[in-house]
Design a protein around this motif. Structure first.
Motif, mmCIF file in Angstrom:
data_model
loop_
_atom_site.group_PDB
_atom_site.id
_atom_site.type_symbol
_atom_site.label_atom_id
_atom_site.label_comp_id
_atom_site.label_asym_id
_atom_site.label_seq_id
_atom_site.Cartn_x
_atom_site.Cartn_y
_atom_site.Cartn_z
ATOM 1 N N ASP A 3 -0.587 5.073 -0.679
ATOM 2 C CA ASP A 3 -0.704 6.077 0.276
ATOM 3 C C ASP A 3 0.224 7.436 -0.014
ATOM 4 O O ASP A 3 -0.299 8.475 0.431
ATOM 5 C CB ASP A 3 -0.024 5.136 1.531
ATOM 6 C CG ASP A 3 -1.446 4.314 2.316
ATOM 7 O OD1 ASP A 3 -2.451 4.333 1.674
ATOM 8 O OD2 ASP A 3 -0.657 3.500 3.172
ATOM 9 N N ASN A 53 0.774 -1.066 -0.064
ATOM 10 C CA ASN A 53 0.028 -0.010 0.019
ATOM 11 C C ASN A 53 0.954 1.187 -0.054
ATOM 12 O O ASN A 53 0.176 2.412 -0.265
ATOM 13 C CB ASN A 53 -0.874 -0.008 1.297
ATOM 14 C CG ASN A 53 -1.885 -1.116 1.209
ATOM 15 O OD1 ASN A 53 -2.341 -1.581 0.123
ATOM 16 N ND2 ASN A 53 -2.052 -1.699 2.277
ATOM 17 N N LYS A 62 -4.996 3.769 1.691
ATOM 18 C CA LYS A 62 -5.382 2.474 2.673
ATOM 19 C C LYS A 62 -5.380 2.821 4.095
ATOM 20 O O LYS A 62 -5.990 2.068 4.782
ATOM 21 C CB LYS A 62 -4.694 1.386 2.183
ATOM 22 C CG LYS A 62 -4.796 0.866 0.830
ATOM 23 C CD LYS A 62 -6.177 0.467 0.385
ATOM 24 C CE LYS A 62 -6.434 0.032 -1.130
ATOM 25 N NZ LYS A 62 -7.861 -0.476 -1.343
#
Length: 705
Positions: free
Chosen positions: A20, A16, A320
């Motif tokens: 991010d 992620n 996320k």
């Protein structure tokens, strides 16, 4: 109440990380114009919007349990503080405002901390969607009206609706045409891009375009205002000057702001959580709000709120975890230290257009439209909250919203769902008498279902309903209390009065179907003797048996209630499938499905498939209506399939006869009903497609021959 930081960063999935980081950088860029605009609305210099996008957002990210929601300078708190500052006689943007706003922010943080210890997050459940929608829409509309003069080269308006309208009218007299053209063009581009390129950060692109335009064109000479230049710097840490505003004013004003932050952000966070399948800790979120606002106060900023627009942007770019917010805050630090030079080139009309675009996206007028269709009462509550904010101010709007929330709750519980019950002949289950003429009341017995907890505001409804429906031959009243989980002392007293009144008339009273805890409440409220006298029974059937009324129960009007066979019960329970599934939209749904199947016919050429609809087990009456709709499309089917019109019409009629014969054989009691309905459908066809109707009549005449 232990606070657990780093909730969304524990067990971090490295996959992620790119998403991010990218989402965080985009959110930082989008926050520049929005935060600067909202800071000005709150009465601070624009740069404080950037300061509010650094440490508050980072601290919130560390304590929040929501993996998606982003904190930042936002519309509602900015509007509340801005209007409060003006109401206190402090001019926006002055040193006095710069001293007063952090004091309000500090008290907001204190209130939020108090809410955390009081576990006040549960109070949000009492603020309904119509109230919150009307409130937020009112705030957004107010801010938009404040900003409109800036599109025309003027200054932001202040006050409520009439003051804002007056200021807009005055600005129209001195309108700056280049400012208006630039502002409206930017707004148009933003609104269109939301539709055609929702993931593209158009606000950032327009901001860059505006800076380039100022750099290479004589924009300032045209009278277009730009933001004041910002020196590279970080926010200074200091304790707010508590002498800048009277404590009483600070406490009262900050309370309304804190309530709005808690309610608006928790509602939005829970909405995101439900949509994306995770849970948040409401109470820890309030703690995170408080910590973020303490930091904002110590860096001179206005109150900080959860941002729906930034969170939605993060969701678009697949953020996320709260690392997104932390990256956004750290990126803003880099900007403040190294990249503030371009801020002085930003045209105010472009910045204003970005703010207005964001606010338009936050309004919930579509909710009002939906409420108008499904619940006029809730729609009027929305309108009340909306105009309360728009005409009486944001602080009064908060109070109106809270009052409307509780008023709505009382209205709902004071008029609960209730009905009188009866039985369908040959069956055992009690059903609402209003379901149809096939449901009949038990002779001499009034069976009443009440679907709400009993309390002072609705016990009168129960009492009135029962008293108005008692007849001369009524021997007993049975209360189906399956929906009653509690009752207060007022309800208990009125229930006792009702019981004694019925007893004087020789009418027995029973309370049935409720949970066991209600019996305990009855004893505590002094009605335990009802249990001892046998007036409280576990089921309706037991109450009837206590009266020596046994199955099959005698029905009013001498209706036969003998036990039916299993096949007869199925016939009795037959409900047209489409009517059951689609209610008032039955006609439209059948038509829609036929259109879809005609489209399929173009691909497959399978005419037979049309005769049976999309549902494998359609009831006979539904099948007949399906055929009637097909007849309306007969010519279209002929053109697509290449079949002869007479042949297709003949197949439809043959299929209908097959349906009729099946009904007559399996359920003769429905045959007459089928004939009546067939006549109505024929009239319908005659009205809509007279040429097809004539063809059908011709086929029927030939069949008779």
């Amino acid at each position: 109440m232990r606070v657990q930081p780093f909730q969304t960063l524990k067990h971090y999935n490295k996959k992620n990380l790119p998403k991010d980081i990218l989402a965080g950088i985009i959110i930082m860029a989008v926050s520049i114009p929005i935060s600067m605009g909202y800071a000005q609305i709150a009465g601070l210099p624009a740069v404080y919007g950037l300061y509010g996008s650094v440490f508050p957002i980072i601290l919130f990210g560390l304590f929040s349990t929501s993996p998606q929601f982003i904190f930042g300078v936002d519309a509602a708190p900015a509007a509340l503080v801005g209007s409060a500052i003006v109401g206190l006689g402090i001019e926006s943007g002055t040193k006095e405002a710069m001293a007063a706003v952090p004091v309000l922010t500090f008290f907001v943080a204190l209130w939020l901390l108090a809410f955390y210890f009081m576990k006040a997050g549960k109070l949000v459940n009492f603020i309904s969607a119509p109230v919150m929608g009307g409130f937020i829409t009112g705030i957004c509309t107010t801010i938009i009206l404040m900003q409109v003069p800036k599109l025309m080269g003027g200054t932001a308006g202040v006050g409520e609706l009439f003051e804002l309208a007056e200021h807009i009218a005055e600005t129209l007299k001195t309108i700056n045409l280049p400012s208006l053209v630039i502002g409206l063009t930017a707004l148009f581009i933003l609104l269109v891009s939301k539709k055609v390129m929702p993931k593209f950060p158009m606000a950032v692109a327009l901001m860059a375009a505006g800076a380039l335009m100022t750099r290479f064109l004589p924009v300032r000479e045209w009278g277009v205002q730009t933001l004041a230049a910002v020196e590279p710097d970080m926010p200074e840490w200091s304790i707010p000057d508590f002498s800048a505003i009277a404590p009483k004013d600070a406490i009262i004003t900050s309370l309304s702001v804190a309530v709005v932050i808690m309610a608006e952000t928790l509602l939005a966070e829970n909405s995101f959580a439900q949509k994306n399948g995770y849970k948040i800790d409401d109470n820890q979120e309030i703690f995170a709000f408080s910590m973020g606002n303490f930091v904002a106060a110590f860096t001179g900023c206005c109150p900080i709120n959860g941002s729906v627009s930034r969170s939605a942007m993060g969701e678009q770019y697949q953020a996320k975890t709260q690392l997104t917010g932390i990256v956004a805050g750290l990126s803003m630090i880099i900007l403040l230290l190294c990249g503030t030079g371009f801020i002085g080139y930003l045209p105010i009309p472009v910045l204003t257009a970005i703010v207005i675009s964001a606010l338009l996206g936050a309004t919930e007028f579509e909710l009002a439209v939906r409420l108008w269709k499904v619940s006029r009462t809730e729609c009027f509550i929305f309108i009340g909250a909306f105009f309360g904010v728009l005409m009486l101010g944001t602080i009064n709007g908060v109070l109106i919203g809270i009052i409307l929330s509780f008023t709505e709750m009382i209205i709902r519980t004071s008029k609960p769902a209730r009905c009188f019950l009866g039985i369908q002949p040959g069956h055992q289950h009690f059903r609402d008498l209003r379901e149809g003429s096939q449901i009949h009341a038990v002779e001499g017995v009034l069976i009443y279902r009440f679907s709400s907890n009993l309390f002072f505001a609705n016990i009168g409804v129960l009492q009135k309903d029962i008293e108005e429906h008692i007849k001369d031959d009524t021997k007993a009243v049975i209360l189906d209390a399956g929906g009653i989980g509690s009752l207060d002392i007022t309800a208990a007293d009125r229930l006792e009065i009702l019981y004694k009144s019925l007893k004087e008339k020789g009418i027995r009273f029973y309370m049935t179907e409720h949970i066991a805890d209600v019996n305990e409440q009855l004893r505590k409220l002094g009605l335990g003797y009802l249990i001892e006298e046998g007036c409280v029974r576990r089921t309706i059937h037991i109450a009837l048996k206590d009266m020596e009324i046994n199955r099959p129960y005698p029905l009013e009007g001498g209706v036969d209630n003998e036990e039916r066979s299993a096949s007869r019960k199925r016939a009795d329970n037959r409900v047209q499938e489409f009517v059951w599934a689609f209610g008032s939209e039955t006609e439209e749904e059948i038509e829609r499905q036929i259109v879809l199947q005609i489209e399929q016919l173009k691909k497959t050429g399978d005419v037979e498939n049309l005769f049976h609809g999309r549902w494998a087990h359609m009831e006979a009456l539904d099948e007949d209506e399906w055929l009637e709709h097909l007849e309306e499309h007969l010519k279209e089917i002929v053109n697509i399939s290449g079949k002869d019109e007479m042949t297709l019409a003949g197949k439809l009629e043959a299929h209908r006869k097959e349906v009729h014969d099946r009904i007559a054989k399996e359920h003769p009691e429905l045959a007459e009903r089928f004939k009546e309905r067939r006549h109505l459908l024929d009239e319908h066809l005659k009205e809509r497609r007279p040429e097809v109707y004539e063809l059908v009549l011709e086929l029927r005449e030939k069949r008779k021959e």
